[in-house]
Design a protein around this motif. Structure first.
Motif, PDB file in Angstrom:
ATOM      1  N   ASN A   1      35.616  21.877 -11.734  1.00  0.00           N
ATOM      2  CA  ASN A   1      36.333  23.063 -12.178  1.00  0.00           C
ATOM      3  C   ASN A   1      37.518  23.313 -11.250  1.00  0.00           C
ATOM      4  O   ASN A   1      37.414  23.135 -10.041  1.00  0.00           O
ATOM      5  CB  ASN A   1      35.379  24.262 -12.167  1.00  0.00           C
ATOM      6  CG  ASN A   1      35.897  25.423 -12.963  1.00  0.00           C
ATOM      7  OD1 ASN A   1      36.597  26.267 -12.438  1.00  0.00           O
ATOM      8  ND2 ASN A   1      35.549  25.482 -14.230  1.00  0.00           N
ATOM      9  N   LEU A   2      38.610  23.735 -11.851  1.00  0.00           N
ATOM     10  CA  LEU A   2      39.822  24.049 -11.106  1.00  0.00           C
ATOM     11  C   LEU A   2      39.763  25.499 -10.651  1.00  0.00           C
ATOM     12  O   LEU A   2      39.445  26.397 -11.441  1.00  0.00           O
ATOM     13  CB  LEU A   2      41.028  23.830 -12.029  1.00  0.00           C
ATOM     14  CG  LEU A   2      42.399  23.716 -11.414  1.00  0.00           C
ATOM     15  CD1 LEU A   2      42.473  22.524 -10.475  1.00  0.00           C
ATOM     16  CD2 LEU A   2      43.433  23.569 -12.528  1.00  0.00           C
ATOM     17  N   VAL A   3      40.081  25.738  -9.372  1.00  0.00           N
ATOM     18  CA  VAL A   3      40.006  27.075  -8.796  1.00  0.00           C
ATOM     19  C   VAL A   3      41.291  27.342  -8.011  1.00  0.00           C
ATOM     20  O   VAL A   3      41.779  26.465  -7.293  1.00  0.00           O
ATOM     21  CB  VAL A   3      38.788  27.202  -7.851  1.00  0.00           C
ATOM     22  CG1 VAL A   3      38.696  28.599  -7.250  1.00  0.00           C
ATOM     23  CG2 VAL A   3      37.505  26.865  -8.578  1.00  0.00           C
ATOM     24  N   GLU A   4      41.802  28.550  -8.150  1.00  0.00           N
ATOM     25  CA  GLU A   4      42.994  28.941  -7.396  1.00  0.00           C
ATOM     26  C   GLU A   4      42.700  28.991  -5.906  1.00  0.00           C
ATOM     27  O   GLU A   4      41.634  29.439  -5.489  1.00  0.00           O
ATOM     28  CB  GLU A   4      43.442  30.353  -7.787  1.00  0.00           C
ATOM     29  CG  GLU A   4      44.165  30.456  -9.087  1.00  0.00           C
ATOM     30  CD  GLU A   4      44.585  31.898  -9.347  1.00  0.00           C
ATOM     31  OE1 GLU A   4      45.210  32.531  -8.463  1.00  0.00           O
ATOM     32  OE2 GLU A   4      44.272  32.380 -10.439  1.00  0.00           O
TER      33      GLU A   4
ATOM     34  N   ILE B   1      34.877  34.054  -9.811  1.00  0.00           N
ATOM     35  CA  ILE B   1      35.816  33.306  -8.971  1.00  0.00           C
ATOM     36  C   ILE B   1      37.142  33.151  -9.717  1.00  0.00           C
ATOM     37  O   ILE B   1      37.229  33.431 -10.911  1.00  0.00           O
ATOM     38  CB  ILE B   1      35.242  31.928  -8.560  1.00  0.00           C
ATOM     39  CG1 ILE B   1      35.109  30.987  -9.750  1.00  0.00           C
ATOM     40  CG2 ILE B   1      33.913  32.080  -7.827  1.00  0.00           C
ATOM     41  CD1 ILE B   1      34.780  29.541  -9.376  1.00  0.00           C
ATOM     42  N   ALA B   2      38.143  32.663  -9.015  1.00  0.00           N
ATOM     43  CA  ALA B   2      39.470  32.470  -9.604  1.00  0.00           C
ATOM     44  C   ALA B   2      39.504  31.124 -10.337  1.00  0.00           C
ATOM     45  O   ALA B   2      40.313  30.249 -10.050  1.00  0.00           O
ATOM     46  CB  ALA B   2      40.537  32.553  -8.519  1.00  0.00           C
ATOM     47  N   SER B   3      38.611  30.987 -11.294  1.00  0.00           N
ATOM     48  CA  SER B   3      38.478  29.761 -12.075  1.00  0.00           C
ATOM     49  C   SER B   3      39.614  29.645 -13.079  1.00  0.00           C
ATOM     50  O   SER B   3      39.991  30.621 -13.719  1.00  0.00           O
ATOM     51  CB  SER B   3      37.136  29.767 -12.818  1.00  0.00           C
ATOM     52  OG  SER B   3      37.055  28.676 -13.701  1.00  0.00           O
ATOM     53  N   CYS B   4      40.120  28.437 -13.195  1.00  0.00           N
ATOM     54  CA  CYS B   4      41.231  28.205 -14.118  1.00  0.00           C
ATOM     55  C   CYS B   4      40.868  27.224 -15.215  1.00  0.00           C
ATOM     56  O   CYS B   4      41.721  26.809 -15.986  1.00  0.00           O
ATOM     57  CB  CYS B   4      42.433  27.688 -13.345  1.00  0.00           C
ATOM     58  SG  CYS B   4      42.987  28.870 -12.121  1.00  0.00           S
ATOM     59  N   GLY B   5      39.612  26.825 -15.271  1.00  0.00           N
ATOM     60  CA  GLY B   5      39.167  25.951 -16.349  1.00  0.00           C
ATOM     61  C   GLY B   5      38.475  24.701 -15.848  1.00  0.00           C
ATOM     62  O   GLY B   5      38.570  24.334 -14.677  1.00  0.00           O
ATOM     63  N   GLY B   6      37.785  24.078 -16.766  1.00  0.00           N
ATOM     64  CA  GLY B   6      37.046  22.862 -16.444  1.00  0.00           C
ATOM     65  C   GLY B   6      37.933  21.636 -16.462  1.00  0.00           C
ATOM     66  O   GLY B   6      38.916  21.562 -17.196  1.00  0.00           O
ATOM     67  N   LEU B   7      37.559  20.665 -15.637  1.00  0.00           N
ATOM     68  CA  LEU B   7      38.272  19.393 -15.578  1.00  0.00           C
ATOM     69  C   LEU B   7      37.456  18.253 -16.181  1.00  0.00           C
ATOM     70  O   LEU B   7      37.965  17.153 -16.317  1.00  0.00           O
ATOM     71  CB  LEU B   7      38.619  19.059 -14.126  1.00  0.00           C
ATOM     72  CG  LEU B   7      39.588  20.020 -13.462  1.00  0.00           C
ATOM     73  CD1 LEU B   7      39.716  19.691 -11.977  1.00  0.00           C
ATOM     74  CD2 LEU B   7      40.938  19.961 -14.141  1.00  0.00           C
ATOM     75  N   GLY B   8      36.213  18.531 -16.515  1.00  0.00           N
ATOM     76  CA  GLY B   8      35.373  17.504 -17.112  1.00  0.00           C
ATOM     77  C   GLY B   8      33.999  17.479 -16.475  1.00  0.00           C
ATOM     78  O   GLY B   8      33.712  18.210 -15.528  1.00  0.00           O
ATOM     79  N   PHE B   9      33.159  16.607 -17.015  1.00  0.00           N
ATOM     80  CA  PHE B   9      31.815  16.463 -16.473  1.00  0.00           C
ATOM     81  C   PHE B   9      31.421  14.996 -16.511  1.00  0.00           C
ATOM     82  O   PHE B   9      32.034  14.186 -17.198  1.00  0.00           O
ATOM     83  CB  PHE B   9      30.804  17.323 -17.241  1.00  0.00           C
ATOM     84  CG  PHE B   9      30.642  16.933 -18.688  1.00  0.00           C
ATOM     85  CD1 PHE B   9      29.699  15.989 -19.073  1.00  0.00           C
ATOM     86  CD2 PHE B   9      31.431  17.508 -19.677  1.00  0.00           C
ATOM     87  CE1 PHE B   9      29.545  15.629 -20.409  1.00  0.00           C
ATOM     88  CE2 PHE B   9      31.292  17.155 -21.008  1.00  0.00           C
ATOM     89  CZ  PHE B   9      30.344  16.215 -21.373  1.00  0.00           C
ATOM     90  N   ARG B  10      30.400  14.683 -15.750  1.00  0.00           N
ATOM     91  CA  ARG B  10      29.863  13.329 -15.752  1.00  0.00           C
ATOM     92  C   ARG B  10      28.371  13.397 -15.461  1.00  0.00           C
ATOM     93  O   ARG B  10      27.846  14.415 -15.062  1.00  0.00           O
ATOM     94  CB  ARG B  10      30.595  12.436 -14.756  1.00  0.00           C
ATOM     95  CG  ARG B  10      30.416  12.808 -13.316  1.00  0.00           C
ATOM     96  CD  ARG B  10      31.213  11.847 -12.414  1.00  0.00           C
ATOM     97  NE  ARG B  10      30.814  11.977 -11.042  1.00  0.00           N
ATOM     98  CZ  ARG B  10      31.506  12.617 -10.120  1.00  0.00           C
ATOM     99  NH1 ARG B  10      32.625  13.213 -10.435  1.00  0.00           N
ATOM    100  NH2 ARG B  10      31.074  12.674  -8.891  1.00  0.00           N
ATOM    101  N   ASP B  11      27.735  12.264 -15.679  1.00  0.00           N
ATOM    102  CA  ASP B  11      26.299  12.123 -15.399  1.00  0.00           C
ATOM    103  C   ASP B  11      25.443  13.149 -16.145  1.00  0.00           C
ATOM    104  O   ASP B  11      24.432  13.608 -15.618  1.00  0.00           O
ATOM    105  CB  ASP B  11      26.024  12.206 -13.889  1.00  0.00           C
ATOM    106  CG  ASP B  11      26.760  11.134 -13.112  1.00  0.00           C
ATOM    107  OD1 ASP B  11      26.917  10.020 -13.645  1.00  0.00           O
ATOM    108  OD2 ASP B  11      27.199  11.401 -11.972  1.00  0.00           O
TER     109      ASP B  11
END
Length: 159
Positions: free
Chosen positions: A148-151, A83-93
């Motif tokens: 995750n950030l995606v275009e 996918i057009a993934s641009c990086g992680g934004l974080g996680f929880r739980d």
């Protein structure tokens, strides 16, 4: 403007809530556990078999952070690299449910739990992923929610 690196990958508009990604499987060896632990998590139950047998875990166990890293690697191989993934934004739980021991095979699924457009940057979408990672006995070893950030292919569709 079309990004030449991601133009042939799936974009935000191509994803659907409820879509499930099979992570495949990986087997965790003693060498993998010890090598990771030496550098990143040097507790005795990750490094020394005798100490590990006497610990709460009852044997040489993978670091939870290693389990997370292996899970992320499987996610990249099976999904994020497509996918057009641009990086992680974080996680929880994040929860480590069952220790991963020498010789365990882990795998599982990730499910798209949420999709939303960025309100301030309409060319970006945010995909929220729920992990369910299990061992060969079908025991849960890790759960977490990752963003995750995606275009987006069409920023004008945000309105």
């Amino acid at each position: 403007m079309t990004n030449p690196v991601t133009k042939d990958r799936r974009h935000f508009e191509d994803l659907a809530v409820g879509e499930t990604i099979d992570l495949g499987h990986t087997t965790v060896s003693k060498d993998m556990i010890v090598t990771f632990a030496r550098e990143f998590d040097p507790f005795p139950f990750h490094l020394d078999e005798k100490a590990a047998k006497e610990s709460l875990l009852g044997g040489l166990a993978s670091s939870g952070w290693q389990t997370g890293a292996l899970s992320l690697r499987m996610l990249v191989d099976r999904f994020l690299s497509t996918i057009a993934s641009c990086g992680g934004l974080g996680f929880r739980d994040l929860k480590w449910k069952t220790p991963v021991m020498v010789g365990d095979t882990i795998g599982g699924t990730v499910t798209i739990a949420e999709l939303r457009r960025s309100s301030s940057h309409p060319h970006w979408g945010i995909v929220t992923l729920d992990f369910d990672v299990r061992n060969q006995k079908n025991q849960p070893v890790l759960t977490m929610r990752l963003a995750n950030l995606v275009e987006c292919r069409h920023a004008e569709d945000a309105a």
